[in-house]
Design a protein around this motif. Structure first.
Motif, PDB file in Angstrom:
ATOM      1  N   LEU A   1       0.824  -1.205   0.000  1.00  0.00           N
ATOM      2  CA  LEU A   1       0.000   0.000   0.000  1.00  0.00           C
ATOM      3  C   LEU A   1       0.861   1.259   0.000  1.00  0.00           C
ATOM      4  O   LEU A   1       0.576   2.223  -0.735  1.00  0.00           O
ATOM      5  CB  LEU A   1      -0.903  -0.030   1.233  1.00  0.00           C
ATOM      6  N   SER A   2       1.921   1.271   0.787  1.00  0.00           N
ATOM      7  CA  SER A   2       2.778   2.455   0.882  1.00  0.00           C
ATOM      8  C   SER A   2       3.493   2.737  -0.430  1.00  0.00           C
ATOM      9  O   SER A   2       3.505   3.883  -0.910  1.00  0.00           O
ATOM     10  CB  SER A   2       3.799   2.268   2.010  1.00  0.00           C
ATOM     11  N   VAL A   3       4.096   1.715  -1.012  1.00  0.00           N
ATOM     12  CA  VAL A   3       4.801   1.904  -2.282  1.00  0.00           C
ATOM     13  C   VAL A   3       3.829   2.346  -3.372  1.00  0.00           C
ATOM     14  O   VAL A   3       4.122   3.245  -4.177  1.00  0.00           O
ATOM     15  CB  VAL A   3       5.524   0.596  -2.687  1.00  0.00           C
ATOM     16  N   TRP A   4       2.655   1.736  -3.404  1.00  0.00           N
ATOM     17  CA  TRP A   4       1.647   2.046  -4.428  1.00  0.00           C
ATOM     18  C   TRP A   4       1.221   3.512  -4.344  1.00  0.00           C
ATOM     19  O   TRP A   4       1.158   4.216  -5.350  1.00  0.00           O
ATOM     20  CB  TRP A   4       0.450   1.120  -4.240  1.00  0.00           C
ATOM     21  N   LEU A   5       0.945   3.982  -3.126  1.00  0.00           N
ATOM     22  CA  LEU A   5       0.473   5.356  -2.968  1.00  0.00           C
ATOM     23  C   LEU A   5       1.591   6.380  -3.111  1.00  0.00           C
ATOM     24  O   LEU A   5       1.362   7.485  -3.615  1.00  0.00           O
ATOM     25  CB  LEU A   5      -0.197   5.521  -1.601  1.00  0.00           C
ATOM     26  N   LEU A   6       2.801   6.035  -2.695  1.00  0.00           N
ATOM     27  CA  LEU A   6       3.912   6.975  -2.819  1.00  0.00           C
ATOM     28  C   LEU A   6       4.352   7.145  -4.272  1.00  0.00           C
ATOM     29  O   LEU A   6       4.867   8.206  -4.655  1.00  0.00           O
ATOM     30  CB  LEU A   6       5.094   6.515  -1.967  1.00  0.00           C
ATOM     31  N   ALA A   7       4.158   6.116  -5.081  1.00  0.00           N
ATOM     32  CA  ALA A   7       4.518   6.220  -6.505  1.00  0.00           C
ATOM     33  C   ALA A   7       3.396   6.793  -7.354  1.00  0.00           C
ATOM     34  O   ALA A   7       3.638   7.236  -8.479  1.00  0.00           O
ATOM     35  CB  ALA A   7       4.909   4.834  -7.034  1.00  0.00           C
ATOM     36  N   LEU A   8       2.185   6.803  -6.846  1.00  0.00           N
ATOM     37  CA  LEU A   8       1.025   7.234  -7.626  1.00  0.00           C
ATOM     38  C   LEU A   8       1.121   8.670  -8.144  1.00  0.00           C
ATOM     39  O   LEU A   8       0.745   8.919  -9.310  1.00  0.00           O
ATOM     40  CB  LEU A   8      -0.244   7.057  -6.788  1.00  0.00           C
ATOM     41  N   PRO A   9       1.614   9.669  -7.371  1.00  0.00           N
ATOM     42  CA  PRO A   9       1.672  11.039  -7.909  1.00  0.00           C
ATOM     43  C   PRO A   9       2.477  11.161  -9.198  1.00  0.00           C
ATOM     44  O   PRO A   9       2.147  11.993 -10.056  1.00  0.00           O
ATOM     45  CB  PRO A   9       2.328  11.827  -6.764  1.00  0.00           C
ATOM     46  N   PHE A  10       3.512  10.353  -9.382  1.00  0.00           N
ATOM     47  CA  PHE A  10       4.304  10.423 -10.609  1.00  0.00           C
ATOM     48  C   PHE A  10       3.507   9.957 -11.824  1.00  0.00           C
ATOM     49  O   PHE A  10       3.721  10.434 -12.939  1.00  0.00           O
ATOM     50  CB  PHE A  10       5.574   9.577 -10.453  1.00  0.00           C
ATOM     51  N   ALA A  11       2.584   9.012 -11.610  1.00  0.00           N
ATOM     52  CA  ALA A  11       1.747   8.542 -12.709  1.00  0.00           C
ATOM     53  C   ALA A  11       0.574   9.477 -12.977  1.00  0.00           C
ATOM     54  O   ALA A  11       0.058   9.542 -14.091  1.00  0.00           O
ATOM     55  CB  ALA A  11       1.237   7.135 -12.400  1.00  0.00           C
ATOM     56  N   LEU A  12       0.145  10.202 -11.931  1.00  0.00           N
ATOM     57  CA  LEU A  12      -0.994  11.101 -12.096  1.00  0.00           C
ATOM     58  C   LEU A  12      -0.627  12.399 -12.814  1.00  0.00           C
ATOM     59  O   LEU A  12      -1.510  13.078 -13.341  1.00  0.00           O
ATOM     60  CB  LEU A  12      -1.590  11.454 -10.724  1.00  0.00           C
ATOM     61  N   TYR A  13       0.655  12.751 -12.858  1.00  0.00           N
ATOM     62  CA  TYR A  13       1.047  14.068 -13.354  1.00  0.00           C
ATOM     63  C   TYR A  13       0.544  14.320 -14.773  1.00  0.00           C
ATOM     64  O   TYR A  13      -0.040  15.373 -15.062  1.00  0.00           O
ATOM     65  CB  TYR A  13       2.573  14.216 -13.298  1.00  0.00           C
ATOM     66  N   LYS A  14       0.763  13.365 -15.657  1.00  0.00           N
ATOM     67  CA  LYS A  14       0.353  13.564 -17.047  1.00  0.00           C
ATOM     68  C   LYS A  14      -1.149  13.427 -17.242  1.00  0.00           C
ATOM     69  O   LYS A  14      -1.693  13.883 -18.253  1.00  0.00           O
ATOM     70  CB  LYS A  14       1.079  12.566 -17.956  1.00  0.00           C
ATOM     71  N   GLU A  15      -1.818  12.777 -16.300  1.00  0.00           N
ATOM     72  CA  GLU A  15      -3.258  12.521 -16.445  1.00  0.00           C
ATOM     73  C   GLU A  15      -4.110  13.651 -15.887  1.00  0.00           C
ATOM     74  O   GLU A  15      -5.304  13.711 -16.180  1.00  0.00           O
ATOM     75  CB  GLU A  15      -3.623  11.217 -15.715  1.00  0.00           C
ATOM     76  N   VAL A  16      -3.525  14.522 -15.074  1.00  0.00           N
ATOM     77  CA  VAL A  16      -4.291  15.573 -14.395  1.00  0.00           C
ATOM     78  C   VAL A  16      -3.867  16.931 -14.927  1.00  0.00           C
ATOM     79  O   VAL A  16      -2.664  17.219 -15.037  1.00  0.00           O
ATOM     80  CB  VAL A  16      -4.072  15.507 -12.869  1.00  0.00           C
ATOM     81  N   ASN A  17      -4.826  17.747 -15.263  1.00  0.00           N
ATOM     82  CA  ASN A  17      -4.546  19.089 -15.776  1.00  0.00           C
ATOM     83  C   ASN A  17      -5.562  20.063 -15.174  1.00  0.00           C
ATOM     84  O   ASN A  17      -6.770  19.817 -15.270  1.00  0.00           O
ATOM     85  CB  ASN A  17      -4.639  19.100 -17.300  1.00  0.00           C
ATOM     86  N   PRO A  18      -5.134  21.132 -14.512  1.00  0.00           N
ATOM     87  CA  PRO A  18      -3.748  21.546 -14.279  1.00  0.00           C
ATOM     88  C   PRO A  18      -3.009  20.589 -13.351  1.00  0.00           C
ATOM     89  O   PRO A  18      -3.628  19.951 -12.497  1.00  0.00           O
ATOM     90  CB  PRO A  18      -3.898  22.938 -13.664  1.00  0.00           C
ATOM     91  N   HIS A  19      -1.706  20.567 -13.505  1.00  0.00           N
ATOM     92  CA  HIS A  19      -0.909  19.538 -12.837  1.00  0.00           C
ATOM     93  C   HIS A  19      -0.911  19.658 -11.323  1.00  0.00           C
ATOM     94  O   HIS A  19      -0.733  18.658 -10.627  1.00  0.00           O
ATOM     95  CB  HIS A  19       0.529  19.593 -13.359  1.00  0.00           C
ATOM     96  N   TRP A  20      -1.106  20.866 -10.792  1.00  0.00           N
ATOM     97  CA  TRP A  20      -1.054  21.017  -9.340  1.00  0.00           C
ATOM     98  C   TRP A  20      -2.173  20.239  -8.638  1.00  0.00           C
ATOM     99  O   TRP A  20      -2.109  20.014  -7.425  1.00  0.00           O
ATOM    100  CB  TRP A  20      -1.104  22.494  -8.938  1.00  0.00           C
ATOM    101  N   LEU A  21      -3.185  19.829  -9.399  1.00  0.00           N
ATOM    102  CA  LEU A  21      -4.281  19.064  -8.805  1.00  0.00           C
ATOM    103  C   LEU A  21      -3.848  17.677  -8.326  1.00  0.00           C
ATOM    104  O   LEU A  21      -4.607  17.012  -7.626  1.00  0.00           O
ATOM    105  CB  LEU A  21      -5.422  18.920  -9.813  1.00  0.00           C
TER     106      LEU A  21
END
Length: 420
Positions: free
Chosen positions: A338-358
């Motif tokens: 769970l920890s590794v999955w959630l800690l790595a998730l922001p790097f995968a969300l960057y390109k999928e979320v616009n604006p990126h700060w979200l």
């Protein structure tokens, strides 16, 4: 001069120019917004001076009151999270009545529960873990910004340097495995909690049944045995609750006071129970001893003895739950995955979320609910510190001694008849 600066991000705003300089400014704004949330004391950093309350010695006698927990600020929960969480277990032992059920099924429960997401005590219990995810999300926001790439290219003197990219595909493929781990954990923990509640429901019924049979079946000459049997049968739940607690000196003195003043047991029996290592077994032995003294027929004695056998089964069942957690390797694997999955998730969300700060608020929401599910399983895995054992024991005592007082009204009539 900037090589000796304590703020490399501030230096970055000066060594770049034009468009990159404006981007660096945006990064500094983001850091200014999230700096209060991202403060984590290092090995040499001083702790906040306003944290004055000491950690509780045990969940059964917390140093924090319920008001202390409700009024605690952000830093107190970050640095004393475990202490607050253990103390809070004492105040989370509900016994529902009609008003509670009406509130529980209120049509406004959804909006109320949504409004208290970030002030709930479950969220405060996972605040440190969510804070780590926020830090990683802010780092991902900085890492993927073109200004950071420009700085890295200048630092490493590599014009082809680019930040690594991560796809959501690995998270999609592993989300099913993660959900299986969480579902198994929460289901197993709930099964343990429910089994403990069923056991204590049996303790309530059996205690009252022993008292009922003693009051009805014992002869008038054994009225003193009725009082002792009532005291021992009601004291069983108090002794077992102590047996399943931290067994602090304060709790031990409280138990002695209850056995003396409320159950009114003989002093020798109290000393034998309090000096015993296994107090519930010793008390059950006392019940058997006094049962043998009663002048009753064999069938009634056998029936009462079967109730005492249930008492032996009950403390054995409770010890099985209390001393045997869900396999430690399973709990650790779930926490690591769970920890590794959630800690790595922001790097995968960057390109999928616009604006990126979200990605920062999105990471907070996702980690809150997923960490919350895992935390919920851990909280109820050991059920005896969250079940209202003392209130159930008080209910047993109230009903049994009420029956004894009613029976005492007939003792004088029986005495007069025997004299006549």
């Amino acid at each position: 001069q900037w090589h000796s600066s304590n703020s490399p991000l501030l230096a970055m705003a000066f060594i770049t120019s034009g468009r990159e300089k404006h981007r660096c400014g945006r990064l500094l704004i983001v850091l200014a917004l999230f700096a209060p949330c991202c403060f984590v004391a290092g090995p040499g950093s001083p702790r906040p001076q306003h944290t004055k309350m000491a950690a509780p010695a045990s969940p059964s006698s917390p140093a924090f009151s319920e008001t202390d927990i409700d009024d605690a600020n952000f830093f107190e929960f970050v640095f004393n999270g475990d202490s607050f969480k253990e103390a809070d277990r004492k105040y989370r032992r509900p016994v529902f009545g009609s008003p509670d059920w009406k509130k529980h099924r209120s049509s406004r429960r959804i909006t109320y529960n949504l409004s208290t997401v970030f002030s709930s005590r479950l969220f405060r219990a996972i605040l440190f873990e969510v804070l780590l995810v926020v830090i990683v999300a802010v780092f991902a926001l900085i890492y993927y910004d073109p200004a950071f790439a420009a700085l890295a290219q200048q630092t490493f003197k590599d014009p082809n340097w680019k930040p690594f990219t991560t796809s959501l595909v690995p998270f999609t493929l592993t989300s099913f495995s993660l959900s299986l781990l969480l579902v198994f954990k929460t289901n197993s923990s709930y099964a343990r909690w429910w089994e403990a509640r069923i056991i204590w429901g049996g303790i309530v019924n059996t205690s009252r049944d022993i008292v009922r049979q003693s009051l009805c079946r014992f002869q008038p000459k054994d009225n003193y045995l009725k009082e002792i049997m009532t005291g021992l049968a009601t004291g069983y739940s108090k002794v077992l609750a102590f047996h399943l607690s931290d067994q602090t000196d304060e709790d031990k003195e409280l138990l002695r006071t209850q056995l003396t003043n409320e159950m009114k047991l003989p002093e020798k029996d109290i000393e034998d129970i309090m000096s015993a290592t296994h107090k519930p077994m010793t008390l059950n032995g006392k019940l058997s001893h006094y049962l043998e003294k009663a002048d009753i027929d064999t069938f009634t004695k056998l029936h009462l003895d079967n109730a005492l056998v249930k008492f032996s089964d009950f403390y054995g069942m409770c010890e099985r739950i209390y001393k045997t957690p869900i396999p430690i390797s399973y709990t650790r694997l779930t926490a690591r995955f769970l920890s590794v999955w959630l800690l790595a998730l922001p790097f995968a969300l960057y390109k999928e979320v616009n604006p990126h700060w979200l990605i920062v608020p999105a990471s907070v929401i996702i980690s809150t609910f997923i960490f919350g599910i895992e935390e919920l399983g851990v909280l109820i895995e050991e059920p005896f510190s969250v079940l209202p054992l003392q209130k159930m024991a008080d209910g047993i005592m109230g009903s049994c001694f009420e029956a004894l007082e009613i029976d005492k009204k007939s003792w004088a009539d029986s005495k007069q008849k025997s004299n006549a």
